[in-house]
Scaffold this active site. Sequence first.
Site, PDB file in Angstrom:
ATOM      1  N   CYS A 119       1.677   3.402   4.292  1.00 25.30           N
ATOM      2  CA  CYS A 119       2.845   2.899   4.792  1.00 25.30           C
ATOM      3  C   CYS A 119       3.936   4.114   4.332  1.00 25.30           C
ATOM      4  O   CYS A 119       5.269   4.421   4.975  1.00 25.30           O
ATOM      5  CB  CYS A 119       3.539   1.597   4.012  1.00 25.30           C
ATOM      6  SG  CYS A 119       2.487   0.156   4.026  1.00 25.30           S
ATOM      7  N   HIS A 252      11.169   2.070   4.586  1.00 24.62           N
ATOM      8  CA  HIS A 252      10.229   1.375   5.079  1.00 24.62           C
ATOM      9  C   HIS A 252      10.298  -0.030   4.978  1.00 24.62           C
ATOM     10  O   HIS A 252      11.044  -0.672   3.959  1.00 24.62           O
ATOM     11  CB  HIS A 252       9.109   1.756   4.168  1.00 24.62           C
ATOM     12  CG  HIS A 252       7.732   1.055   4.408  1.00 24.62           C
ATOM     13  ND1 HIS A 252       7.108   0.712   5.471  1.00 24.62           N
ATOM     14  CD2 HIS A 252       6.947  -0.003   3.402  1.00 24.62           C
ATOM     15  CE1 HIS A 252       6.179  -0.379   5.601  1.00 24.62           C
ATOM     16  NE2 HIS A 252       6.051  -0.582   4.397  1.00 24.62           N
ATOM     17  N   ASN A 282       6.258  -6.152   8.260  1.00 27.31           N
ATOM     18  CA  ASN A 282       5.744  -4.884   7.845  1.00 27.31           C
ATOM     19  C   ASN A 282       4.624  -3.939   8.817  1.00 27.31           C
ATOM     20  O   ASN A 282       3.638  -4.409   8.694  1.00 27.31           O
ATOM     21  CB  ASN A 282       5.192  -4.837   6.398  1.00 27.31           C
ATOM     22  CG  ASN A 282       4.536  -3.421   5.680  1.00 27.31           C
ATOM     23  OD1 ASN A 282       4.564  -2.713   6.331  1.00 27.31           O
ATOM     24  ND2 ASN A 282       4.393  -3.790   4.452  1.00 27.31           N
TER      25      ASN A 282
HETATM   26  O1  UT7 Z   1       3.745  -1.804   2.847  1.00 28.61           O
HETATM   27  C1  UT7 Z   1       3.344  -1.396   1.621  1.00 28.61           C
HETATM   28  C2  UT7 Z   1       4.327  -1.996   0.565  1.00 28.61           C
HETATM   29  N1  UT7 Z   1       4.230  -3.343   0.450  1.00 28.61           N
HETATM   30  C3  UT7 Z   1       4.768  -4.333  -0.278  1.00 28.61           C
HETATM   31  O2  UT7 Z   1       6.119  -3.747  -0.374  1.00 28.61           O
HETATM   32  C4  UT7 Z   1       4.830  -5.564  -0.728  1.00 28.61           C
HETATM   33  C5  UT7 Z   1       5.397  -5.830  -2.193  1.00 28.61           C
HETATM   34  N2  UT7 Z   1       5.168  -7.120  -2.629  1.00 28.61           N
HETATM   35  C6  UT7 Z   1       5.812  -8.234  -2.085  1.00 28.61           C
HETATM   36  O3  UT7 Z   1       6.596  -8.139  -1.229  1.00 28.61           O
HETATM   37  C7  UT7 Z   1       5.975  -9.636  -2.744  1.00 28.61           C
HETATM   38  O4  UT7 Z   1       5.057  -9.517  -3.763  1.00 28.61           O
HETATM   39  C8  UT7 Z   1       5.277 -10.528  -1.867  1.00 28.61           C
HETATM   40  C9  UT7 Z   1       6.147 -10.906  -0.802  1.00 28.61           C
HETATM   41  C10 UT7 Z   1       3.832 -10.349  -1.559  1.00 28.61           C
HETATM   42  C11 UT7 Z   1       5.001 -11.707  -2.770  1.00 28.61           C
HETATM   43  O5  UT7 Z   1       6.321 -12.479  -3.434  1.00 28.61           O
HETATM   44  P1  UT7 Z   1       6.592 -12.640  -4.784  1.00 28.61           P
HETATM   45  O6  UT7 Z   1       7.735 -13.162  -4.915  1.00 28.61           O
HETATM   46  O7  UT7 Z   1       6.023 -11.583  -5.639  1.00 28.61           O
HETATM   47  O8  UT7 Z   1       5.675 -14.065  -4.886  1.00 28.61           O
HETATM   48  P2  UT7 Z   1       4.368 -14.277  -5.732  1.00 28.61           P
HETATM   49  O9  UT7 Z   1       3.243 -13.447  -5.585  1.00 28.61           O
HETATM   50  O10 UT7 Z   1       4.915 -14.325  -7.344  1.00 28.61           O
HETATM   51  O11 UT7 Z   1       3.926 -15.755  -5.589  1.00 28.61           O
HETATM   52  C12 UT7 Z   1       4.848 -17.037  -5.882  1.00 28.61           C
HETATM   53  C13 UT7 Z   1       4.258 -18.192  -5.361  1.00 28.61           C
HETATM   54  C14 UT7 Z   1       2.984 -18.312  -5.737  1.00 28.61           C
HETATM   55  O12 UT7 Z   1       2.623 -19.648  -6.254  1.00 28.61           O
HETATM   56  P3  UT7 Z   1       2.683 -20.065  -8.008  1.00 28.61           P
HETATM   57  O13 UT7 Z   1       1.572 -19.312  -8.598  1.00 28.61           O
HETATM   58  O14 UT7 Z   1       3.947 -19.711  -8.172  1.00 28.61           O
HETATM   59  O15 UT7 Z   1       2.394 -21.781  -7.502  1.00 28.61           O
HETATM   60  C15 UT7 Z   1       2.119 -17.974  -4.632  1.00 28.61           C
HETATM   61  O16 UT7 Z   1       0.697 -18.618  -4.622  1.00 28.61           O
HETATM   62  O17 UT7 Z   1       4.123 -18.117  -4.220  1.00 28.61           O
HETATM   63  C16 UT7 Z   1       2.826 -18.566  -3.768  1.00 28.61           C
HETATM   64  N3  UT7 Z   1       2.796 -17.665  -2.283  1.00 28.61           N
HETATM   65  C17 UT7 Z   1       2.965 -18.502  -1.178  1.00 28.61           C
HETATM   66  N4  UT7 Z   1       3.468 -19.599  -0.944  1.00 28.61           N
HETATM   67  C18 UT7 Z   1       3.451 -20.235   0.469  1.00 28.61           C
HETATM   68  C19 UT7 Z   1       2.189 -16.789  -1.874  1.00 28.61           C
HETATM   69  N5  UT7 Z   1       2.189 -16.490  -0.861  1.00 28.61           N
HETATM   70  C20 UT7 Z   1       2.567 -17.710  -0.049  1.00 28.61           C
HETATM   71  C21 UT7 Z   1       3.044 -18.041   1.260  1.00 28.61           C
HETATM   72  N6  UT7 Z   1       3.245 -19.275   1.474  1.00 28.61           N
HETATM   73  N7  UT7 Z   1       2.464 -17.140   2.312  1.00 28.61           N
END
Ligand code: UT7
Length: 325
Positions: A119, A252, A282
Amino acid sequence: MTVYSRITGTGSYLPPRRITNADLVADLATRGIETSDDWIVERTGIRARHFADPGVFASDLGLEAARQALQAAGLTPSELDLIIVATSTPDMVFPSTACILQHKLGAAGGAAFDVQAVCSGFVYALTVADAMIRSGAARRALVVGAELFSRLLDFQDRTTCVLFGDGAGAVVLEASEQPGILASDLHADGRHVGILCVPGHVAGGQVLGDPLLKMDGQAVFKLAVGVLEDAARAALDKAGRTPQDIDWLIPHQANIRIIQSTARKLRLPMERVVVTVDQHGNTSAASIPLALDAGVRDGRIRPGQTLLLEGVGGGFTWGAVLLNL
Ligand code: UT7
């Protein structure tokens, strides 16, 4: 006479198949994967992305973006002496997507190669092209970010498959007596290879490992918000500028929360940030030139303005480019 490099044209292309969150939620439900428009919008800001059809390659997306950028610059492909394509989704193992694109453009003879910095690929490629122009190794460069991340997605993994899309963006960079690119700041830290990767390779006629995208989203998020501010300030320092000198931040486009956090740390209002993540998702190395071209074509970004471009992603890589348009 000091030689600088300057952007003289921009272009972009999105494949026509637009997938809204509702489309994706419905498709994933048929695979037994539960997600929702609310979750995707709240956690990422993404509302839609574009997916290319089978048989379409990164060079095809890059070709459309390149033609627009060349037209905006008033150049023909044969006038280019350098093509750099930033991509993690090349058409083939080799030759480079840049060579394939060169052929599709109907050009020949200039240097052409790919840059792989995921990226951060576009800011890496722009920095390399700028250095080659300032050193006299090239005078007219095409720098493209072209990606087909839909091909790398694991549609059983809801934590990643809702985030990415396909597309391409391009700029023409030419030698100039007027300063265009003012400063760059690039970094990598290979200790974090495992937090965002596609751990597959080709050997003996087979794909070995797992050629689908893996990401520890929280680890990437935490690293990204720290390094983006550092890279922005380092590029500004090198040019003797401050965040107040930035007309447009073009980050980005991975997650609206990362973009807002960077803007906040630089004390830039969101009115001076170009946001396309809502409509593009993305698109990795394509996201910055796609956002740049969107801002140029809708008239927000104008000649003479100061832009800060910044990328972050797999590697772990990150960097920023400060420029006058
Ligand atoms: O391009 C390269 C750079 N990449 C990035 O910059 C990505 C960086 N990371 C992010 O943007 C975020 O970490 C994500 C968008 C990937 C995830 O967001 P988050 O706020 O960090 O969520 P999380 O991983 O802490 O997950 C929270 C909850 C979890 O459930 P529990 O454990 O709290 O019950 C996940 O299982 O959300 C759940 N979850 C979803 N629920 C519905 C994860 N993905 C999904 C989904 N739909 N698609």
